[in-house]
Design a protein around this motif. Structure first.
Motif, PDB file in Angstrom:
ATOM      1  N   LEU A 645       8.576   7.128   4.277  1.00  0.00           N
ATOM      2  CA  LEU A 645       7.103   6.940   5.516  1.00  0.00           C
ATOM      3  C   LEU A 645       7.314   8.129   6.607  1.00  0.00           C
ATOM      4  CD1 LEU A 645       5.247   3.804   5.176  1.00  0.00           C
ATOM      5  CD2 LEU A 645       4.792   6.005   3.555  1.00  0.00           C
ATOM      6  N   SER A 646       6.661   8.488   7.137  1.00  0.00           N
ATOM      7  CA  SER A 646       7.133   9.526   8.174  1.00  0.00           C
ATOM      8  C   SER A 646       7.809   8.800   9.605  1.00  0.00           C
ATOM      9  CB  SER A 646       6.248   9.387   9.108  1.00  0.00           C
ATOM     10  OG  SER A 646       5.416   8.502   9.388  1.00  0.00           O
ATOM     11  N   ASP A 647       8.081   7.326   9.537  1.00  0.00           N
ATOM     12  CA  ASP A 647       9.061   6.448  10.471  1.00  0.00           C
ATOM     13  C   ASP A 647      10.421   6.350  10.006  1.00  0.00           C
ATOM     14  OD1 ASP A 647       7.858   4.636   8.653  1.00  0.00           O
ATOM     15  OD2 ASP A 647       7.529   3.172  10.331  1.00  0.00           O
ATOM     16  N   GLY A 648      10.908   6.741   8.855  1.00  0.00           N
ATOM     17  CA  GLY A 648      12.118   6.929   7.847  1.00  0.00           C
ATOM     18  C   GLY A 648      11.762   5.709   7.378  1.00  0.00           C
ATOM     19  N   SER A 649      10.414   4.962   7.190  1.00  0.00           N
ATOM     20  CA  SER A 649      10.578   3.148   6.134  1.00  0.00           C
ATOM     21  C   SER A 649      10.804   3.653   4.806  1.00  0.00           C
ATOM     22  CB  SER A 649      10.246   2.507   7.138  1.00  0.00           C
ATOM     23  OG  SER A 649       8.471   2.940   6.539  1.00  0.00           O
ATOM     24  N   ARG A 650      10.702   2.883   4.147  1.00  0.00           N
ATOM     25  CA  ARG A 650      10.550   3.012   2.966  1.00  0.00           C
ATOM     26  C   ARG A 650      10.024   1.917   2.209  1.00  0.00           C
ATOM     27  NH1 ARG A 650      15.690   4.657   3.278  1.00  0.00           N
ATOM     28  NH2 ARG A 650      16.171   6.931   2.987  1.00  0.00           N
ATOM     29  N   LYS A 651       9.078   2.404   0.958  1.00  0.00           N
ATOM     30  CA  LYS A 651       7.654   0.952   0.457  1.00  0.00           C
ATOM     31  C   LYS A 651       7.496   1.724  -0.789  1.00  0.00           C
ATOM     32  CE  LYS A 651       6.728  -0.313   5.517  1.00  0.00           C
ATOM     33  NZ  LYS A 651       7.090  -1.641   5.548  1.00  0.00           N
ATOM     34  N   LEU A 713      -2.596 -13.579  -8.660  1.00  0.00           N
ATOM     35  CA  LEU A 713      -1.832 -12.777  -8.414  1.00  0.00           C
ATOM     36  C   LEU A 713      -2.522 -10.970  -7.889  1.00  0.00           C
ATOM     37  CD1 LEU A 713       1.600 -12.832 -10.113  1.00  0.00           C
ATOM     38  CD2 LEU A 713       1.472 -12.929  -7.862  1.00  0.00           C
ATOM     39  N   PHE A 714      -3.932 -11.106  -8.764  1.00  0.00           N
ATOM     40  CA  PHE A 714      -4.477  -9.864  -8.644  1.00  0.00           C
ATOM     41  C   PHE A 714      -6.333  -9.853  -8.063  1.00  0.00           C
ATOM     42  CE2 PHE A 714      -2.385 -10.599 -12.637  1.00  0.00           C
ATOM     43  CZ  PHE A 714      -1.575  -9.936 -12.346  1.00  0.00           C
ATOM     44  N   THR A 715      -6.106 -11.574  -7.008  1.00  0.00           N
ATOM     45  CA  THR A 715      -6.820 -10.891  -6.769  1.00  0.00           C
ATOM     46  C   THR A 715      -6.694 -10.009  -5.044  1.00  0.00           C
ATOM     47  OG1 THR A 715      -6.375 -12.924  -4.600  1.00  0.00           O
ATOM     48  CG2 THR A 715      -7.470 -13.612  -6.839  1.00  0.00           C
ATOM     49  N   GLY A 716      -8.539  -9.892  -4.611  1.00  0.00           N
ATOM     50  CA  GLY A 716      -8.426  -9.671  -3.758  1.00  0.00           C
ATOM     51  C   GLY A 716      -7.597 -10.069  -2.116  1.00  0.00           C
ATOM     52  N   THR A 717      -7.303 -11.099  -1.630  1.00  0.00           N
ATOM     53  CA  THR A 717      -6.793 -11.353  -0.837  1.00  0.00           C
ATOM     54  C   THR A 717      -5.311 -12.081  -1.116  1.00  0.00           C
ATOM     55  OG1 THR A 717      -7.906 -13.542  -1.410  1.00  0.00           O
ATOM     56  CG2 THR A 717      -8.892 -11.683   0.184  1.00  0.00           C
ATOM     57  N   SER A 718      -4.862 -12.793  -1.855  1.00  0.00           N
ATOM     58  CA  SER A 718      -3.915 -13.532  -2.138  1.00  0.00           C
ATOM     59  C   SER A 718      -2.702 -11.662  -1.859  1.00  0.00           C
ATOM     60  CB  SER A 718      -3.476 -14.381  -3.280  1.00  0.00           C
ATOM     61  OG  SER A 718      -4.039 -12.856  -4.751  1.00  0.00           O
ATOM     62  N   GLY A 719      -2.828 -11.136  -2.357  1.00  0.00           N
ATOM     63  CA  GLY A 719      -1.618 -10.312  -2.214  1.00  0.00           C
ATOM     64  C   GLY A 719      -1.403  -9.549  -0.684  1.00  0.00           C
ATOM     65  N   ALA A 720      -2.457  -9.750  -0.161  1.00  0.00           N
ATOM     66  CA  ALA A 720      -2.460  -8.950   1.010  1.00  0.00           C
ATOM     67  C   ALA A 720      -1.479  -9.635   1.854  1.00  0.00           C
ATOM     68  CB  ALA A 720      -3.589  -9.380   1.930  1.00  0.00           C
ATOM     69  N   GLN A 721      -0.491  -8.638   2.858  1.00  0.00           N
ATOM     70  CA  GLN A 721       0.348  -8.987   3.972  1.00  0.00           C
ATOM     71  C   GLN A 721       0.201  -7.988   4.875  1.00  0.00           C
ATOM     72  OE1 GLN A 721       4.455 -10.114   2.325  1.00  0.00           O
ATOM     73  NE2 GLN A 721       5.265  -9.162   3.283  1.00  0.00           N
ATOM     74  N   SER A 722       0.223  -7.841   6.135  1.00  0.00           N
ATOM     75  CA  SER A 722       0.524  -6.843   6.942  1.00  0.00           C
ATOM     76  C   SER A 722       1.528  -7.468   7.557  1.00  0.00           C
ATOM     77  CB  SER A 722      -0.128  -7.575   8.150  1.00  0.00           C
ATOM     78  OG  SER A 722      -1.800  -7.208   8.136  1.00  0.00           O
ATOM     79  N   THR A 723       2.081  -5.699   8.047  1.00  0.00           N
ATOM     80  CA  THR A 723       3.739  -5.726   7.915  1.00  0.00           C
ATOM     81  C   THR A 723       3.901  -4.443   8.886  1.00  0.00           C
ATOM     82  OG1 THR A 723       5.618  -4.021   6.823  1.00  0.00           O
ATOM     83  CG2 THR A 723       3.351  -3.797   6.610  1.00  0.00           C
ATOM     84  N   ASN A 724       4.860  -4.591   9.915  1.00  0.00           N
ATOM     85  CA  ASN A 724       4.725  -3.001  10.541  1.00  0.00           C
ATOM     86  C   ASN A 724       6.944  -2.940  10.103  1.00  0.00           C
ATOM     87  OD1 ASN A 724       7.005  -5.092  12.457  1.00  0.00           O
ATOM     88  ND2 ASN A 724       4.855  -4.813  13.803  1.00  0.00           N
ATOM     89  N   THR A 725       7.421  -1.723  10.738  1.00  0.00           N
ATOM     90  CA  THR A 725       8.397  -1.171  10.232  1.00  0.00           C
ATOM     91  C   THR A 725       9.120  -1.945  11.388  1.00  0.00           C
ATOM     92  OG1 THR A 725       7.931   0.669  10.448  1.00  0.00           O
ATOM     93  CG2 THR A 725       7.742   0.140   8.357  1.00  0.00           C
ATOM     94  N   LYS A 726       9.292  -2.141  12.150  1.00  0.00           N
ATOM     95  CA  LYS A 726      10.212  -3.198  13.066  1.00  0.00           C
ATOM     96  C   LYS A 726      11.916  -2.944  12.786  1.00  0.00           C
ATOM     97  CE  LYS A 726       7.062  -3.211  16.774  1.00  0.00           C
ATOM     98  NZ  LYS A 726       6.596  -4.440  17.544  1.00  0.00           N
ATOM     99  N   LYS A 727      12.135  -3.781  11.388  1.00  0.00           N
ATOM    100  CA  LYS A 727      13.235  -3.709  11.152  1.00  0.00           C
ATOM    101  C   LYS A 727      14.123  -2.618  10.293  1.00  0.00           C
ATOM    102  CE  LYS A 727      11.864  -8.756  10.129  1.00  0.00           C
ATOM    103  NZ  LYS A 727      10.941  -9.519   8.922  1.00  0.00           N
ATOM    104  N   LYS A 728      15.589  -3.668  10.349  1.00  0.00           N
ATOM    105  CA  LYS A 728      16.622  -2.686   9.536  1.00  0.00           C
ATOM    106  C   LYS A 728      15.275  -2.053   8.284  1.00  0.00           C
ATOM    107  CE  LYS A 728      20.744  -2.031   7.883  1.00  0.00           C
ATOM    108  NZ  LYS A 728      22.233  -3.006   7.646  1.00  0.00           N
ATOM    109  N   ILE A 729      16.176  -0.519   7.559  1.00  0.00           N
ATOM    110  CA  ILE A 729      15.560   0.118   6.910  1.00  0.00           C
ATOM    111  C   ILE A 729      16.570   0.072   5.908  1.00  0.00           C
ATOM    112  CG2 ILE A 729      14.620   2.274   6.023  1.00  0.00           C
ATOM    113  CD1 ILE A 729      12.787   0.884   8.072  1.00  0.00           C
ATOM    114  N   GLY A 730      16.010  -0.529   4.387  1.00  0.00           N
ATOM    115  CA  GLY A 730      17.125   0.064   3.650  1.00  0.00           C
ATOM    116  C   GLY A 730      17.718   1.239   2.936  1.00  0.00           C
ATOM    117  N   SER A 731      18.718   1.353   2.109  1.00  0.00           N
ATOM    118  CA  SER A 731      18.765   2.915   2.432  1.00  0.00           C
ATOM    119  C   SER A 731      18.438   3.101   0.635  1.00  0.00           C
ATOM    120  CB  SER A 731      20.721   2.762   2.000  1.00  0.00           C
ATOM    121  OG  SER A 731      20.471   1.835   0.872  1.00  0.00           O
ATOM    122  N   GLY A 732      18.351   4.116   0.711  1.00  0.00           N
ATOM    123  CA  GLY A 732      17.450   4.653  -0.312  1.00  0.00           C
ATOM    124  C   GLY A 732      18.763   5.324  -1.387  1.00  0.00           C
TER     125      GLY A 732
END
Length: 733
Positions: A645-651, A713-732
């Protein structure tokens, strides 16, 4: 330490040369000769209390107790810490009895050592013949190092080894002096010993076994008990030589490296390691470092002398990749460089000298200025745009490094050093190459005439510690429901394509997902440059080969994929499909090699299908597009899209099922996705992982085989998870 205090380190190449007796009597001679406050330390790593016997006393405190002492050490408290010997010296022992183990944390010794230097003018330390961190720390503080040897050939051989180790550890050779002990009739003369060891002989102690034995039995150094004897006079003479004319003060001013390393481990002069020539090349579009730079010229002279002293190219070839031979070569080369530095440039500051030796060594046997960047765990990618423009990626962000090569010639030599051991070549006729480093890091290099501004080198570093699913969770690259789903899909043999842009982390994700493959299956991996590190035991790794000098003998990925079909694989993993091998890969997936995986370059799952179709057309089979799409629809089960992504994180932005055909088009159904929502104040992307509420069509087939997958696993809510990318970014990858 107190600049007016001097630490005299006494070492021996081996036991039996009389080092312990000499050091005790030297300390006493300092008191008798100079009336100076003198401290004697027993810091022999193998000590079992020998100095307690030689001095006939029990220490009040051991060196370990002093190291852990938290109170103030000064002239008022020193009496309770240091044993006062009848000869006038202060004494700190290694142990109190022979059964006690001598062990001192080297990191704790500096503070008390500095404090004691404020009280004692001279500190004599018996360091033994085994160099640990403690002994090296004391040598770091020493004004002089006395190597005690007897005139026998075995003792001289061990002394030569020890002096060589000091040189390899970048200790300035001027600090090392020799004391010849037990010299008797028929022994090797001091002048010959000086020539053999290549260090000055500071003093000679005559052999007098009777006096030495008697002093040990009485527990009183002979310098104090029998000062009139020649053996005692010899110790006094050494003291006079040490202290006259400001000798110790001059030696103390010689700079040493900040930390010695007996095991041997930027600016950089341009080096040609396979010939007797060194030159500074210029660059057409950017000015090279001035050839008159004294540091560069010094390094060139050092390397020219190194080439005269040893054949580096032959020596490297002779190691044949053996780590022990490589380490021995590195140590030998460092010793020679240290000796050359002492000849070419005396009186250098300690840190500067150590850094210079490291740089020349890295250029002679390593990758020059890149060595420090490769050692930096925060650097995930290195991009060299000509000799003087080096950029690095840290936490997904690009930054320019202050490190440079000296010239394009130097950079090209480093590129050749990387590719030559792999049987690859780079030249005007073949100006670009893919390769890898020993640790698996991916390398691409391009030279003139294709690279206009000079050689270009790109290194995508291989993680020293393999990236795991736990790392992905910590970096918020993916969430737990998506991992659980992918694990089930890999274990049960679905064919998966990982899609993403350059540097998005496709290969790393492929390597991580491969850990879900059962250990009972035979896996064949096919790559341009071997990067995958599968943990299973039953793995065959295949790597492409470029053409030879005659332009023949090339082995492509497509050749290897076709050959892998004859190797009875349960699964085929292709590092990346970028040509006609895509058609062979689809054929394998459709003919019993379920559970195969590969990666492709594309920005989303729909483009991934088009990309695979285009690659299949490159096979030259002239198949209609509809036939290729049917192959894709029947072969590929899942497309996993990963993006930077534009902030350098990978998703992992999407997990999409390939359902089948709808008319002439391949039908895709998205199961999970990452939805970008906003930016925080640091311009970091905030979003959430979402399940799309769609149950995969293959779920019923799994359930018929007794594989239970929770529908939640496939319901519209159980898989939702908010996230921001303040943590260390993994190498690609």
């Amino acid at each position: 330490m107190n600049p007016k205090s001097h630490l005299i380190a006494v070492v021996g190449g081996k036991g039996g040369v009389g080092k312990s007796l000499f050091s005790a009597n030297l300390a006493v001679a300092l008191v008798k000769e100079l009336r100076a406050r003198t401290l004697f330390l027993d810091a022999d790593a193998l000590s079992c209390g020998d100095q307690n016997i030689i001095l006939g006393t029990q220490p009040t405190r051991t060196l370990n107790e002093i190291a852990h002492f938290t109170g103030q050490i000064n002239s008022q408290t020193i009496g309770s810490l240091v044993t006062k010997h009848p000869t006038g010296i202060g004494y700190i022992g290694a142990v109190k009895n022979p059964t006690e183990q001598f062990k001192v944390d080297a990191s704790l010794i500096q503070r008390p050592l500095d404090s004691m230097s404020q009280v004692f003018q001279y500190i004599v330390a018996d360091l033994g013949s085994t160099m640990t961190d403690l002994q090296l720390t004391l040598i770091d503080n020493a004004s002089i190092v006395l190597v005690v040897t007897s005139p026998e050939i075995l003792a001289l051989n061990q002394a030569t080894r020890l002096i060589g180790d000091f040189s390899a550890a970048t200790l300035p050779s001027d600090l090392v002096h020799v004391v010849v002990n037990k010299l008797g009739p028929g022994g090797t003369s001091p002048s010959v010993i000086q020539q053999m060891l290549k260090r000055p002989v500071l003093g000679v102690i005559p052999q007098d076994d009777k006096t030495a034995l008697s002093s040990i039995q009485k527990g009183m150094p002979f310098v104090a008990a029998q000062p009139q004897l020649p053996i005692s006079a010899a110790h006094h003479e050494i003291v006079r030589r040490l202290t006259s004319g400001g000798t110790l003060q001059r030696l103390k001013a010689i700079a040493k490296p900040s930390k010695l390393n007996m095991s041997s481990r930027a600016t950089n002069a341009e080096i040609q390691v396979d010939g007797a020539k060194s030159s500074v090349a210029t660059r057409s579009s950017r000015s090279a470092n001035p050839s008159g730079d004294p540091r560069i010229l010094l390094k060139l002279r050092i390397h020219q002398e190194l080439i005269k002293a040893m054949d580096l190219k032959k020596s490297e070839t002779d190691t044949k990749g053996d780590p022990q031979k490589e380490q021995a070569l590195r140590k030998k080369t460092q010793q020679i460089i240290s000796q050359i530095v002492d000849t070419e440039k005396k009186g250098m500051a300690r840190n500067e000298r150590s850094q210079l030796i490291k740089e020349v060594l890295d250029e002679a046997l390593g990758l020059g200025p890149l060595e420090d960047l490769l050692e930096d765990p925060d650097v995930t990618e290195i991009m060299v745009n000509g000799y003087d423009h080096i950029f690095v990626e840290k936490s997904g962000r690009l930054n320019r490094s202050q490190i440079t090569f000296t010239s394009n010639f130097h950079l090209k030599k480093v590129i050749e050093r990387i590719v030559t051991p792999l049987g690859r070549q780079i030249s005007d006729s073949s100006p670009y190459v893919d390769a890898r480093l020993k640790d698996g890091s991916r390398v691409n290099a391009v030279i003139e005439p294709v690279a206009i501004d000079g050689p270009s080198l790109t290194i995508r570093k291989f993680a020293k510690t393999p990236i795991t699913i736990k790392d992905y969770l910590n970096w918020e690259t993916i969430n737990q429901p998506m991992i659980d789903f992918l694990k089930i899909c890999v274990e049960n043999g679905l064919n998966i394509v990982i899609s993403g842009g350059t540097g998005s982390g496709k290969t790393t994700l492929l390597n991580t997902m491969s850990s879900f493959i059962p250990a009972t299956e035979r896996i064949v991996t096919v790559e341009d440059a071997a990067e995958l590190q599968l943990k299973q035991e039953h793995v065959v790794r295949l790597e492409t080969r470029p053409p030879n000098l005659e332009g023949s003998g090339a082995i492509s990925i497509r050749d290897l994929v076709r050959n892998s079909l004859r190797m009875r694989p349960d699964r085929i993993i292709v590092g990346e499909c970028r040509g006609g091998e895509a058609l062979d890969m689809l054929s394998a997936m459709n003919t019993g090699h379920d559970g195969s995986m590969t990666t492709v370059h594309s920005n989303n799952p729909t483009e991934a299908i088009s990309r695979i179709e285009t690659l299949c057309l490159m096979a030259g089979m002239e198949l209609p597009a509809s036939a290729i799409r049917k192959q894709i629809a029947s072969a590929v089960d899942l497309i996993v899209q990963i993006s930077r992504l534009s902030d350098g994180s990978r998703k992992v932005k999407s997990i999409t099922e390939v359902v089948g055909m709808s008319g002439e088009n391949v039908t895709l159904v998205e199961i999970f996705r990452f939805k970008e929502e906003s930016l925080d104040k640091n311009r970091k992307i905030i979003g959430s992982f979402q399940s799309m509420g769609r149950v995969p069509t293959f779920l019923e087939d799994f359930e018929r085989r007794g594989i239970k997958i929770p529908r939640t696993l496939f319901t519209g809510t159980s898989g939702a998870q908010s996230t921001n990318t303040k943590k260390k970014i993994g190498s690609g990858s």
